[in-house]
Design a protein around this motif. Structure first.
Motif, PDB file in Angstrom:
ATOM      1  N   SER A  81      38.505   5.635  31.271  1.00  0.00           N
ATOM      2  CA  SER A  81      38.812   4.696  30.197  1.00  0.00           C
ATOM      3  C   SER A  81      40.305   4.440  30.056  1.00  0.00           C
ATOM      4  O   SER A  81      40.710   3.516  29.365  1.00  0.00           O
ATOM      5  CB  SER A  81      38.261   5.211  28.864  1.00  0.00           C
ATOM      6  OG  SER A  81      38.972   6.363  28.452  1.00  0.00           O
ATOM      7  N   TYR A 102      29.187  -1.024  18.084  1.00  0.00           N
ATOM      8  CA  TYR A 102      28.568   0.005  18.930  1.00  0.00           C
ATOM      9  C   TYR A 102      27.522  -0.612  19.846  1.00  0.00           C
ATOM     10  O   TYR A 102      26.968  -1.685  19.601  1.00  0.00           O
ATOM     11  CB  TYR A 102      27.893   1.077  18.069  1.00  0.00           C
ATOM     12  CG  TYR A 102      26.622   0.585  17.389  1.00  0.00           C
ATOM     13  CD1 TYR A 102      25.367   0.704  18.017  1.00  0.00           C
ATOM     14  CD2 TYR A 102      26.668  -0.031  16.144  1.00  0.00           C
ATOM     15  CE1 TYR A 102      24.212   0.226  17.412  1.00  0.00           C
ATOM     16  CE2 TYR A 102      25.516  -0.505  15.531  1.00  0.00           C
ATOM     17  CZ  TYR A 102      24.298  -0.379  16.169  1.00  0.00           C
ATOM     18  OH  TYR A 102      23.157  -0.866  15.576  1.00  0.00           O
ATOM     19  N   GLU A 103      27.264   0.115  20.929  1.00  0.00           N
ATOM     20  CA  GLU A 103      26.102  -0.148  21.767  1.00  0.00           C
ATOM     21  C   GLU A 103      25.469   1.189  22.101  1.00  0.00           C
ATOM     22  O   GLU A 103      26.153   2.217  22.160  1.00  0.00           O
ATOM     23  CB  GLU A 103      26.490  -0.893  23.052  1.00  0.00           C
ATOM     24  CG  GLU A 103      27.371  -0.108  24.002  1.00  0.00           C
ATOM     25  CD  GLU A 103      27.721  -0.878  25.275  1.00  0.00           C
ATOM     26  OE1 GLU A 103      27.530  -2.113  25.299  1.00  0.00           O
ATOM     27  OE2 GLU A 103      28.183  -0.237  26.254  1.00  0.00           O
ATOM     28  N   HIS A 134      27.549  -4.244  19.046  1.00  0.00           N
ATOM     29  CA  HIS A 134      28.666  -4.826  19.803  1.00  0.00           C
ATOM     30  C   HIS A 134      28.261  -6.157  20.423  1.00  0.00           C
ATOM     31  O   HIS A 134      27.170  -6.298  20.985  1.00  0.00           O
ATOM     32  CB  HIS A 134      29.092  -3.863  20.908  1.00  0.00           C
ATOM     33  CG  HIS A 134      30.057  -4.438  21.884  1.00  0.00           C
ATOM     34  ND1 HIS A 134      29.716  -4.725  23.188  1.00  0.00           N
ATOM     35  CD2 HIS A 134      31.356  -4.808  21.735  1.00  0.00           C
ATOM     36  CE1 HIS A 134      30.763  -5.230  23.809  1.00  0.00           C
ATOM     37  NE2 HIS A 134      31.771  -5.289  22.954  1.00  0.00           N
ATOM     38  N   LYS A 138      36.611  -6.319  21.489  1.00  0.00           N
ATOM     39  CA  LYS A 138      37.351  -5.618  22.540  1.00  0.00           C
ATOM     40  C   LYS A 138      37.226  -4.111  22.396  1.00  0.00           C
ATOM     41  O   LYS A 138      37.090  -3.384  23.379  1.00  0.00           O
ATOM     42  CB  LYS A 138      38.829  -6.021  22.489  1.00  0.00           C
ATOM     43  CG  LYS A 138      39.713  -5.344  23.537  1.00  0.00           C
ATOM     44  CD  LYS A 138      41.151  -5.818  23.420  1.00  0.00           C
ATOM     45  CE  LYS A 138      42.026  -5.217  24.523  1.00  0.00           C
ATOM     46  NZ  LYS A 138      42.188  -3.752  24.363  1.00  0.00           N
ATOM     47  N   ASN A 139      37.267  -3.627  21.164  1.00  0.00           N
ATOM     48  CA  ASN A 139      37.214  -2.195  20.896  1.00  0.00           C
ATOM     49  C   ASN A 139      35.856  -1.829  20.308  1.00  0.00           C
ATOM     50  O   ASN A 139      35.451  -2.375  19.277  1.00  0.00           O
ATOM     51  CB  ASN A 139      38.323  -1.801  19.918  1.00  0.00           C
ATOM     52  CG  ASN A 139      39.703  -2.160  20.441  1.00  0.00           C
ATOM     53  OD1 ASN A 139      40.024  -1.884  21.592  1.00  0.00           O
ATOM     54  ND2 ASN A 139      40.525  -2.778  19.602  1.00  0.00           N
ATOM     55  N   TYR A 140      35.159  -0.912  20.959  1.00  0.00           N
ATOM     56  CA  TYR A 140      33.826  -0.534  20.505  1.00  0.00           C
ATOM     57  C   TYR A 140      33.438   0.811  21.101  1.00  0.00           C
ATOM     58  O   TYR A 140      34.093   1.303  22.029  1.00  0.00           O
ATOM     59  CB  TYR A 140      32.797  -1.599  20.904  1.00  0.00           C
ATOM     60  CG  TYR A 140      32.581  -1.761  22.400  1.00  0.00           C
ATOM     61  CD1 TYR A 140      31.490  -1.175  23.044  1.00  0.00           C
ATOM     62  CD2 TYR A 140      33.467  -2.507  23.184  1.00  0.00           C
ATOM     63  CE1 TYR A 140      31.288  -1.319  24.411  1.00  0.00           C
ATOM     64  CE2 TYR A 140      33.278  -2.659  24.546  1.00  0.00           C
ATOM     65  CZ  TYR A 140      32.185  -2.068  25.157  1.00  0.00           C
ATOM     66  OH  TYR A 140      31.985  -2.204  26.515  1.00  0.00           O
ATOM     67  N   SER A 142      30.449   3.115  22.985  1.00  0.00           N
ATOM     68  CA  SER A 142      29.271   3.009  23.841  1.00  0.00           C
ATOM     69  C   SER A 142      28.614   4.383  23.893  1.00  0.00           C
ATOM     70  O   SER A 142      29.185   5.338  24.433  1.00  0.00           O
ATOM     71  CB  SER A 142      29.670   2.560  25.250  1.00  0.00           C
ATOM     72  OG  SER A 142      28.541   2.488  26.104  1.00  0.00           O
ATOM     73  N   ASP A 159      39.562  -0.249  23.496  1.00  0.00           N
ATOM     74  CA  ASP A 159      38.676  -0.692  24.563  1.00  0.00           C
ATOM     75  C   ASP A 159      37.290  -0.049  24.408  1.00  0.00           C
ATOM     76  O   ASP A 159      36.911   0.377  23.317  1.00  0.00           O
ATOM     77  CB  ASP A 159      39.277  -0.393  25.937  1.00  0.00           C
ATOM     78  CG  ASP A 159      40.610  -1.093  26.154  1.00  0.00           C
ATOM     79  OD1 ASP A 159      40.755  -2.234  25.665  1.00  0.00           O
ATOM     80  OD2 ASP A 159      41.495  -0.502  26.773  1.00  0.00           O
ATOM     81  N   LYS A 160      36.559   0.036  25.496  1.00  0.00           N
ATOM     82  CA  LYS A 160      35.248   0.676  25.475  1.00  0.00           C
ATOM     83  C   LYS A 160      35.446   2.178  25.352  1.00  0.00           C
ATOM     84  O   LYS A 160      36.137   2.797  26.156  1.00  0.00           O
ATOM     85  CB  LYS A 160      34.478   0.355  26.755  1.00  0.00           C
ATOM     86  CG  LYS A 160      33.117   1.009  26.845  1.00  0.00           C
ATOM     87  CD  LYS A 160      32.443   0.644  28.162  1.00  0.00           C
ATOM     88  CE  LYS A 160      31.089   1.329  28.306  1.00  0.00           C
ATOM     89  NZ  LYS A 160      30.411   0.946  29.582  1.00  0.00           N
ATOM     90  N   GLN A 161      34.829   2.768  24.360  1.00  0.00           N
ATOM     91  CA  GLN A 161      35.049   4.175  24.035  1.00  0.00           C
ATOM     92  C   GLN A 161      33.716   4.905  24.092  1.00  0.00           C
ATOM     93  O   GLN A 161      32.847   4.694  23.248  1.00  0.00           O
ATOM     94  CB  GLN A 161      35.673   4.267  22.641  1.00  0.00           C
ATOM     95  CG  GLN A 161      36.047   5.634  22.166  1.00  0.00           C
ATOM     96  CD  GLN A 161      36.874   5.574  20.890  1.00  0.00           C
ATOM     97  OE1 GLN A 161      37.636   4.636  20.660  1.00  0.00           O
ATOM     98  NE2 GLN A 161      36.713   6.579  20.040  1.00  0.00           N
ATOM     99  N   GLU A 162      33.555   5.760  25.085  1.00  0.00           N
ATOM    100  CA  GLU A 162      32.266   6.413  25.288  1.00  0.00           C
ATOM    101  C   GLU A 162      32.063   7.591  24.343  1.00  0.00           C
ATOM    102  O   GLU A 162      32.995   8.345  24.049  1.00  0.00           O
ATOM    103  CB  GLU A 162      32.124   6.875  26.734  1.00  0.00           C
ATOM    104  CG  GLU A 162      31.945   5.739  27.718  1.00  0.00           C
ATOM    105  CD  GLU A 162      31.776   6.227  29.141  1.00  0.00           C
ATOM    106  OE1 GLU A 162      30.776   5.857  29.767  1.00  0.00           O
ATOM    107  OE2 GLU A 162      32.659   6.953  29.625  1.00  0.00           O
TER     108      GLU A 162
END
Length: 293
Positions: A81, A102-103, A134, A138-140, A142, A159-162
């Protein structure tokens, strides 16, 4: 509550106007974690769709967030990331407006999705936080289950945050997804707060040598006027990272009857107070408040 957030998206409403900013964005200093914050998550065994829920035994992964190979057991920023950046982030922030897109991975069975959604609903119902599906943000976050352990970053790193919740252990107790989502919102572990030495003794001789770093105090942490809470969903159990089965965290103060270190059944009153002071008040009070758990 999450149905309301879906309605906002479908109607194309501005979340900034529909859900106004309650407090300034807060910056969290991540330097206390050092390089150990960043790493490559280990892959879990390939996910196999099950016809009925698997059940982790009482002995297996009773506190799965404590058994991970990551910093403090469950804090991690995957190297992937940050691979496109010139240097790793040394700070994170709260989520603007308290809105967290979120996703959830489609590989989660429905019963686990329901557990995650209940965790989100609980946080929403206790605060001004809003989790929204989501779309183009841009920022979320996962939420995945493909890696080993339960883990998250602390705060919004961009950015994408796991966020990983390995099955079945990380959804066995309702409080585990709550714990990880509070990390997402900026919560550290309770036993690493800068006031912890007034409330607990860390028994070094009972800690596995490689895990001593997991008890490092966050000197830059912010208390938001909320007193230390043995019953916080962010507190680790008394035998966390024990080498011999004896306690590694011993309470100094008297605990209320029924208050358990490491409970993963609910969010505590102090967790709620801290969350609301971080996100939902126009001014953050510096006056300590005491709450019963």
């Amino acid at each position: 509550m999450y149905r309301i957030s879906v309605l906002f998206v479908l109607l194309g409403l501005s979340l900034t106007n529909a859900y106004p900013l309650h407090s300034p964005v807060i910056i969290f200093d991540l330097s206390v974690y050092g390089k150990a914050l960043f790493g490559q998550p280990k892959l879990a065994e390939p996910y196999v769709l099950r016809t009925q829920p698997r059940v982790a035994s009482d002995e297996e992964d009773e506190h799965p967030e404590e058994s991970g190979d990551y910093l403090e057991g469950d804090i991690l920023v995957p190297e992937s990331s940050i691979s496109m950046r010139s240097s790793p982030p040394r700070v994170s922030t709260t989520w603007p407006n308290g809105v967290v897109p979120y996703e959830i991975s489609t590989t989660f069975p429905q019963d686990d999705v329901d557990t995650i959604m209940r965790a989100m609903e609980l946080i929403q119902n206790k605060s001004c936080i809003l989790f929204i599906p989501h779309t183009t943000e841009k920022n979320y976050i996962s939420i995945t289950n493909q890696y080993k352990g339960c883990w998250s970053a602390v705060g919004r790193i961009g950015d994408k945050q796991e966020v990983n919740l390995q099955l079945p252990a990380c959804t066995k107790k309702f409080g585990t997804p709550v714990h990880e989502l509070l990390h997402v919102l900026g919560f550290p572990h309770e036993q690493n707060r800068n006031i912890r030495d007034d409330f607990v003794v860390i028994v070094n001789q009972n800690i596995k040598a490689d895990f001593m770093k997991n008890f490092k105090i966050d000197e830059h942490g912010q208390d938001f006027g909320v007193i230390y809470d043995y019953g916080s969903v962010m507190h680790y159990s008394q035998k966390a990272f024990s080498i011999n089965g004896d306690p590694t965290i011993v309470a100094i103060k008297k605990r209320e009857p029924g208050v358990e270190m490491g409970q993963r059944t609910n969010i505590s009153d102090s967790d709620v107070a801290r969350l609301n002071r971080m996100y939902c008040e126009t001014e953050t009070s510096s006056t300590p408040i005491s709450v019963e758990t």
